[in-house]
Scaffold this active site. Structure first.
Site, PDB file in Angstrom:
ATOM      1  N   CYS A 141      68.184  15.644  37.345  1.00 52.06           N
ATOM      2  CA  CYS A 141      69.359  15.125  36.635  1.00 52.06           C
ATOM      3  C   CYS A 141      70.641  15.419  37.417  1.00 52.06           C
ATOM      4  CB  CYS A 141      69.468  15.744  35.239  1.00 52.06           C
ATOM      5  SG  CYS A 141      68.031  15.426  34.216  1.00 52.06           S
ATOM      6  N   ARG A 164      64.252   9.050  31.172  1.00 50.71           N
ATOM      7  CA  ARG A 164      65.362   8.458  31.933  1.00 50.71           C
ATOM      8  C   ARG A 164      65.435   6.963  31.597  1.00 50.71           C
ATOM      9  NH1 ARG A 164      66.490  12.732  35.262  1.00 50.71           N
ATOM     10  NH2 ARG A 164      64.668  14.035  35.603  1.00 50.71           N
TER      11      ARG A 164
HETATM   12  C1  BEZ Z   1      65.009  17.425  36.188  1.00 50.26           C
HETATM   13  O1  BEZ Z   1      64.874  18.050  37.231  1.00 50.26           O
HETATM   14  O2  BEZ Z   1      66.001  16.735  35.961  1.00 50.26           O
HETATM   15  C2  BEZ Z   1      63.922  17.498  35.167  1.00 50.26           C
HETATM   16  C3  BEZ Z   1      62.621  17.538  35.614  1.00 50.26           C
HETATM   17  C4  BEZ Z   1      61.605  17.619  34.681  1.00 50.26           C
HETATM   18  C5  BEZ Z   1      61.915  17.661  33.339  1.00 50.26           C
HETATM   19  C6  BEZ Z   1      63.222  17.588  32.919  1.00 50.26           C
HETATM   20  C7  BEZ Z   1      64.241  17.502  33.846  1.00 50.26           C
END
Ligand code: BEZ
Length: 238
Positions: A55, A138
């Site tokens: 994110c 997402r």
């Molecule tokens: C992230 O790195 O944004 C992420 C990865 C897995 C689950 C939730 C967020």
């Protein structure tokens, strides 16, 4: 489907639907959606959680590209199931501490919605329980100036989005509206566009004889649309 996975009915808006309405608190003040965005294109997107690496890379990329989206009359609105203070602390940390792929001091100036109760996420089908019950996937909703959903893209938690593709979609949707055409695979401004399938044999014959139009067969006709013409009509229209 694995045995322990549940099949649940998830309500989600579809392409062509009016964007579901909501009021929310954001990092840029309160918003009344989509009414506050009437007349603009909007990308409403969700991310799983603040203070997570994928994110963070996405927000830095999107914030760095925000001027390009503004030029295309498109506003950005983010959302996650986190509170306002978490959002503020995360965005401040990104600005003050994170340097990534040449991006640094990145300020996120578009609103980020707090959605602790998941009200908005549920309305938009951003919670996909077999992926995660408390984190939004997402999701990306492309909403036109009349508040109609025009395209939707979903990615799982582990996969960061391609923001050049999101920009391509915004330009292609607007080009399709402006010029009454469709856009072929991998289209970018300057590439030939598609003339819709002919309604009758007569149309097809007329097209086959039109020197501006290149018909490979009766169902597959393209024509040139130069890059400057597209960009002039789509960028900075206001
Ligand atoms: C992230 O790195 O944004 C992420 C990865 C897995 C689950 C939730 C967020």
């Amino acid at each position: 489907m694995e045995e322990n996975q549940e099949q649940q009915v998830i309500n989600m808006p579809r392409i062509g639907d009016a964007a579901p309405e909501f009021k929310a608190v954001t990092t840029q003040g309160d918003i009344n959606f989509p009414a506050d965005y009437k007349g603009d294109w909007v990308i409403l997107f969700s991310h799983p959680a603040d203070f997570t690496p994928v994110c963070t890379s996405e927000f830095m990329t999107f914030a760095t590209m925000e001027d390009k989206f503004t030029e295309a009359n498109c506003k950005l609105v983010g959302l996650s199931i986190d509170g306002l203070y978490s959002h503020i602390a995360w965005l401040r940390t990104i600005k003050e501490k994170i340097e990534y792929k040449g991006m640094k001091d990145v300020e996120v100036n578009f609103p980020l919605i707090e959605d602790i109760k998941m009200d908005v996420a549920r309305k938009y089908g951003m919670i996909q329980p077999n992926e995660d019950t408390t984190k939004a996937v997402r999701a990306v909703f492309f909403i036109d100036p009349n508040g109609i959903i025009r395209a939707i893209i979903y990615y799982p938690l582990s996969l960061g989005r391609n923001f050049d593709e999101l920009y391509r979609v915004i330009i292609a949707l607007q080009a399709a509206d402006e010029f009454g055409v469709a856009t072929p695979a991998d289209w970018r401004p300057g590439d030939d566009v598609i003339i819709g399938p002919a309604g009758s044999c007569g149309d097809a014959k007329g097209r086959m004889e039109d020197s501006e139009i290149d018909c490979k067969d009766w169902f597959f006709c393209t024509k040139k649309l130069d890059k400057e013409t597209v960009l002039k009509r789509v960028l900075n229209k206001k």
